[in-house]
Write a protein that holds these residues in place. Structure first.
Motif, short mmCIF file in Angstrom:
data_model
loop_
_atom_site.label_atom_id
_atom_site.label_comp_id
_atom_site.label_asym_id
_atom_site.label_seq_id
_atom_site.Cartn_x
_atom_site.Cartn_y
_atom_site.Cartn_z
N TYR A 74 0.85 -1.19 0.00
CA TYR A 74 0.00 0.00 0.00
C TYR A 74 0.89 1.24 0.00
O TYR A 74 0.92 2.00 0.97
N SER A 75 1.64 1.45 -1.07
CA SER A 75 2.64 2.50 -1.11
C SER A 75 2.17 3.78 -1.80
O SER A 75 2.93 4.74 -1.90
N PRO A 91 8.48 4.62 -2.77
CA PRO A 91 9.24 3.43 -3.14
C PRO A 91 10.04 2.86 -1.98
O PRO A 91 10.29 1.66 -1.90
N SER A 92 10.48 3.73 -1.06
CA SER A 92 11.23 3.31 0.12
C SER A 92 11.26 4.49 1.08
O SER A 92 10.86 5.60 0.74
N GLY A 93 11.71 4.23 2.31
CA GLY A 93 11.85 5.31 3.26
C GLY A 93 10.58 5.62 4.02
O GLY A 93 9.78 4.74 4.31
N LYS A 94 10.38 6.91 4.30
CA LYS A 94 9.32 7.32 5.21
C LYS A 94 8.59 8.55 4.68
O LYS A 94 9.21 9.49 4.17
N PHE A 95 7.27 8.54 4.84
CA PHE A 95 6.42 9.69 4.53
C PHE A 95 5.74 10.14 5.81
O PHE A 95 5.23 9.32 6.58
N VAL A 96 5.71 11.45 6.05
CA VAL A 96 5.07 12.00 7.24
C VAL A 96 4.08 13.09 6.84
O VAL A 96 4.42 13.99 6.08
N ASN A 97 2.87 12.98 7.37
CA ASN A 97 1.85 14.03 7.27
C ASN A 97 1.62 14.51 8.69
O ASN A 97 1.18 13.73 9.53
#
Length: 201
Positions: free
Chosen positions: A74-75, A96-102
């Motif tokens: 679920y990217s 694709p990789s790493g981190k997302f922050v909202n």
């Protein structure tokens, strides 16, 4: 649990609640997890609370409302930004990789950083495919993060923004996290939207 925070309820059809108590015997702290199922609209809410059973005060620096560990990809992340008179501007990215922050660190959730995100797959459209929604019922500093590890596994967390957060919890007191609303659709983003609309109504 009467936390004093806004929470979901249905006067006509009460949701079923699962209450799990985890104990840290060495530190004398209890973690209470609350899962409430609203089956008529396919929604689960999740919140947590920490209870101090020691004789001394402790400091809480982080307490997330919800965590999901996902094995499917679920990217595709959908979140909403905006400004005055331009609320709910939809943005979509692929992780694709790493981190997302909202997140928000302004003291409010505001029109700039809505505490709601959707996770989809590459094949998910408005009317087909799998997607998950997470909405935090909280109008203060919030934090939603999705991280993908080197094996492609995903972890989603949602709760009060831990940046500069510190809460003194006296002996016998309980700290309650805001409630997170979680839902899944196998019929695309529109299907998820319909379930959440039904839930709010």
């Amino acid at each position: 649990l009467d936390s004093g925070l806004p929470h979901t309820y249905d006067e006509n059809v009460p949701g079923e609640c699962l209450h799990i108590i985890l104990q840290d015997v060495e530190n004398q702290v209890e973690l209470h997890l609350f899962y409430t199922v609203f089956a008529d609209c396919d929604v689960i809410t999740r919140s947590a609370s920490l209870k101090n059973l020691t004789e001394d005060a402790i400091t809480v620096e982080r307490c997330m409302s919800a965590q999901l560990d996902l094995t499917q990809d679920y990217s595709v992340i959908t979140h909403f930004t905006g400004a005055w008179a331009r609320e709910m501007h939809r943005e979509q990215i692929y992780l694709p990789s790493g981190k997302f922050v909202n997140a928000s660190y302004t003291g409010t959730s505001s029109n700039r950083a809505n505490p709601f995100i959707m996770l989809g797959q590459k094949s998910t459209t408005e009317t087909a495919g799998d997607c998950i929604g997470c909405n935090l019922i909280y109008s203060g500093n919030h934090y939603e993060a999705l991280e993908k590890n080197s094996y492609g596994k995903l972890r989603l967390v949602s709760g009060i923004n831990p940046q500069s957060f510190s809460w003194i919890l006296q002996s016998g007191e309980t700290f309650c996290s805001p409630e997170a609303v979680l839902s899944y659709s196998g019929e695309g983003y529109r299907g998820l939207s319909l379930k959440l609309h039904a839930f709010v109504r």
